[in-house]
Design an enzyme around this catalytic site. Structure first.
Site, short mmCIF file in Angstrom:
data_model
loop_
_atom_site.label_atom_id
_atom_site.label_comp_id
_atom_site.label_asym_id
_atom_site.label_seq_id
_atom_site.Cartn_x
_atom_site.Cartn_y
_atom_site.Cartn_z
N ARG A 89 0.85 -1.19 0.00
CA ARG A 89 0.00 0.00 0.00
C ARG A 89 0.89 1.24 0.00
NH1 ARG A 89 -1.96 1.04 4.33
NH2 ARG A 89 -1.33 -0.64 5.68
N TYR A 232 -1.57 -3.74 -6.71
CA TYR A 232 -1.26 -4.53 -5.51
C TYR A 232 -2.23 -4.32 -4.36
CZ TYR A 232 1.87 -7.45 -2.79
OH TYR A 232 2.42 -8.50 -2.09
N LYS A 241 -9.47 -1.99 2.07
CA LYS A 241 -9.17 -0.80 2.87
C LYS A 241 -9.95 0.43 2.36
CE LYS A 241 -5.96 -3.09 5.13
NZ LYS A 241 -6.21 -3.60 6.49
N HIS A 261 -10.99 -1.46 11.79
CA HIS A 261 -9.86 -2.31 11.41
C HIS A 261 -9.66 -3.35 12.52
CE1 HIS A 261 -5.31 -2.42 10.19
NE2 HIS A 261 -6.01 -3.32 9.53
N SER A 283 -1.06 -2.89 11.89
CA SER A 283 -0.46 -3.89 11.01
C SER A 283 0.80 -4.45 11.69
CB SER A 283 -0.09 -3.25 9.67
OG SER A 283 -1.21 -2.57 9.15
N CYS A 285 1.19 -6.78 14.08
CA CYS A 285 1.15 -7.00 15.53
C CYS A 285 0.51 -8.35 15.86
CB CYS A 285 0.40 -5.88 16.24
SG CYS A 285 1.31 -4.34 16.31
N ASP A 308 -9.52 -9.08 9.72
CA ASP A 308 -8.97 -7.74 9.45
C ASP A 308 -9.96 -6.59 9.67
OD1 ASP A 308 -6.77 -6.13 8.64
OD2 ASP A 308 -7.62 -5.91 6.64
N ARG A 400 2.01 -12.08 -0.03
CA ARG A 400 0.65 -12.30 0.49
C ARG A 400 0.06 -13.61 0.00
NH1 ARG A 400 -1.79 -8.19 3.88
NH2 ARG A 400 -0.32 -6.47 3.85
C1 OXD Z 1 -2.80 -3.92 6.75
C2 OXD Z 1 -3.33 -5.04 5.96
O1 OXD Z 1 -1.82 -3.28 6.33
O2 OXD Z 1 -4.28 -5.68 6.44
O3 OXD Z 1 -3.34 -3.65 7.81
O4 OXD Z 1 -2.83 -5.29 4.86
MN MN Z 2 -5.20 -4.70 8.06
#
Ligand code: OXD
Ligand code: MN
Length: 618
Positions: A89, A232, A241, A261, A283, A285, A308, A400
């Site tokens: 991202r 991507y 997102k 989130h 992200s 964690c 997520d 991913r």
């Molecule tokens: C993030 C994801 O960056 O879920 O939180 O990809």
């Molecule tokens: Mn996420």
């Protein structure tokens, strides 16, 4: 604004289209306008069928955009390799284009909507020449669900269509609801790599088309997303997102609910009582690990509802109900292993798209952390030969997997229930080497909102007692909130007022506290269920807690440590509260709040003052 190509004067013939008979006139007009602007060769209306997926997969294999993995190890699975400049991202190119800059707030890149659209029209003009434009109708949440929302993504990437098939509910049922007049979100996407140039000359395609210039632009007032230049993940799979968080957070503000989130899980105790928890983690964690936790405590189990994103809305019973709006997982591969997340490994046994993983000589995927020893030879994510010790990772660190949630062995049977599940607790996490205890319970909703608003992760591993460089990530929504973060906090406070006594309890956890020697003090992973057990017992009124300046922490002996090798000293440090460093952190919180000017709700300032008082400052 009409979508016209500023460089074109004469109209050209319409592209071939597979449009179904019934279409909402607004949708038809939009598709026609975008096609006139971007000038694809063909328009394909997606029906979401297995036949469509099959045909598209075959096409991408023929074009070299997918590599078929060995069916013996990974049936129905494929590997894609992105361009080296399109691997994650791009927050620096993500924009919230509200009319008023203050409505985007200081944590978002803002752009004036009319100017941004004019700039984007220049980029989208002719951007799909030589390509197919796919019309992808989709539902976030089960189709027709009370909490679900509809969208249509226009994209010139077949890879994106295949991923959308997994991540959302794509197809005719969603289109029928749009035809019937349900509201929907416009999500326009182009990789920005036309196959025909301005002189009309056709060029060969590349394996991963994209454009060095990228825009992920959101127009919250008109509920639109315009994404250009990237193929991507979150930049391109616009249901995730962009829609389910940035645009949905604005819809949620206007309609009185919350787009978060957060992962979503069900915890069941030995007596069979179920508890539903939503948890916000920045992200990286361990969010996926918690969503798929395998309990180490006999009789306690965790089922997965989402990994997520969660949408939370008050039900007719007055409680807060939650759904996972997504249909799949777009998980980070590196670090995922049978030892760290066996459930994720079992989920991706097949029918999975891998992106930027390494390829083994026998046609399977590999990434750092999957096994303790790397294979003797791999083809890395760039397509180059790789051997251990070569000095660069074989898989991209943001490699991913895209896989259907239904394939997860721990997915709850009713994970697609239209009304979702009633929430018992909301949990906030972060990565803190110091200061933040293993677990604490908020004193009340407003205190919980304060905990959520002040989530941070440490940039560097700080020694016990010291305050490291803090990266604030309020509610883990820093890159995902579609409006002013301070207004978002106020919205959370308002939702809490409406919920009153029916509101879920709130907790904060920190799996990452370190000792003075830099060692993690808590084993984490499956043993995190011990913390969840204390949370559940608090909800039942069964576990003892004691007050601390930060909130309620487990009373001596209330945390189940049976069979666990955590020394008394480590346990003390896991819960140690150093007033000096907390007062220093309160100072940083004051500065942080100040960056939002006078939009910070008074209640949060009151919470900060109360924290300081409890810490013993005058
Ligand atoms: C993030 C994801 O960056 O879920 O939180 O990809
Ligand atoms: Mn996420």
């Amino acid at each position: 604004m009409t979508l016209t190509d500023p460089r074109r004067t004469a109209p050209t013939s319409s592209p071939a289209s597979t449009a179904p008979a019934a279409r909402s006139s607004e949708l038809r007009a939009w598709v026609d306008q975008v096609a006139a602007l971007t000038r694809p060769d063909r328009i394909v209306w997606c029906d979401g069928s297995a036949a469509e997926r099959h045909a598209l997969t075959k096409q991408l294999l023929d074009e070299g955009k997918l590599i078929r993995l060995n069916g013996e190890y990974r049936p129905g699975s494929y590997l894609a390799r992105s361009a080296p400049d399109d691997v994650a991202r791009v927050e620096s190119r993500t924009f919230i284009c509200s009319r008023d800059r203050d409505d985007a707030g200081p944590t978002n890149n803002w752009a004036e909507p009319t100017a941004m659209k004019a700039e984007l029209i220049e980029h989208f003009a002719g951007s799909m020449r030589g390509r197919t434009m796919y019309v992808v109708p989709f539902s976030m949440g089960p189709v027709g669900g009370r909490m679900s929302k509809l969208g249509v993504q226009l994209t010139d990437s077949g890879y994106v269509v295949l991923n959308m098939h997994i991540m959302t509910r794509v197809g005719t049922p969603a289109l029928e609801l749009i035809d019937a007049g349900e509201p929907w979100v416009k999500a326009l996407h182009s990789v920005g790599a036309p196959l025909v140039d301005d002189a009309g000359v056709r060029h060969d395609d590349v394996d991963w088309p994209c454009n060095p210039e990228k825009y992920i632009a959101h127009f919250p007032e008109t509920r639109e997303i315009w994404s250009f230049g990237s193929g991507y993940g979150g930049n391109a799979l616009l249901g995730k997102k962009s829609f389910a968080l940035r645009i949905a957070s604005v819809i949620a503000r206007d309609e009185g609910w919350l787009a978060e989130h957060m992962l979503l899980i069900r915890l069941t105790n030995p007596a069979g009582r179920r508890f539903h928890l939503a948890a916000a983690f920045p992200s990286a964690c361990g969010k996926t690990n918690l969503a798929m936790l395998r309990s180490t405590l006999p009789g306690w189990s965790v089922e997965t509802l989402g990994d997520d994103i969660a949408w939370l809305r008050q039900g007719t019973d007055g409680r807060l109900w939650a759904i996972n709006p997504e249909a799949g997982f777009f998980g980070v591969a590196p670090g995922t292993a049978a030892t760290t997340n066996p459930t994720a490994m079992d989920t991706i046994w097949g029918n999975t798209i891998f992106t930027n993983a390494a390829l083994t000589d026998d046609g399977d995927v590999w990434w750092e952390g999957m096994t303790s020893e790397a294979p003797a030879h791999l083809v890395d994510w760039t397509g180059a030969d790789w051997v251990p010790g070569i000095g660069r990772p074989a898989a991209h660190p943001n490699a991913r997997f895209t896989v259907a949630a239904a394939q997860c062995p721990s997915i709850a049977d009713d994970w697609e229930a239209h009304d979702g599940v009633p929430l018992d607790a909301i949990v906030f996490g972060g990565r803190r080497a110091s200061n933040v205890p293993l677990v604490l319970e908020a004193r009340d909703w407003a205190h919980g909102v304060f905990l959520g608003a002040t989530i941070a992760s440490e940039q560097t591993a700080a020694a016990e007692g010291a305050v490291g460089e803090l990266r604030r990530d309020p509610f883990a929504m820093l890159p995902f909130c579609g409006y002013n973060m301070a207004d978002y906090w106020a919205h959370w406070l308002e939702v809490g007022e409406r919920l009153g006594a029916s509101a879920p309890a709130m907790f904060q956890v920190n799996w990452f506290r370190k000792g003075a020697d830099g060692r993690f003090l808590w084993p984490g992973f499956g043993d995190n269920v011990r913390v969840l057990k204390w949370i559940a017992e608090r909800l039942e009124g069964a576990a003892a807690a004691q007050a601390s300046p930060l909130g309620l922490v487990p009373a001596e002996g209330a945390l189940d440590l049976d069979g666990l090798d955590v020394s008394a000293d480590d346990l003390r440090t896991l819960f140690a509260i150093d007033s000096g460093s907390w007062l220093a952190e309160a100072e940083l919180t004051e500065e942080y709040f100040a960056s939002f000017g006078d939009r910070v709700p008074l209640e949060l300032q009151t919470q900060l003052a109360a924290l300081r008082t409890r810490l013993g400052s005058r």
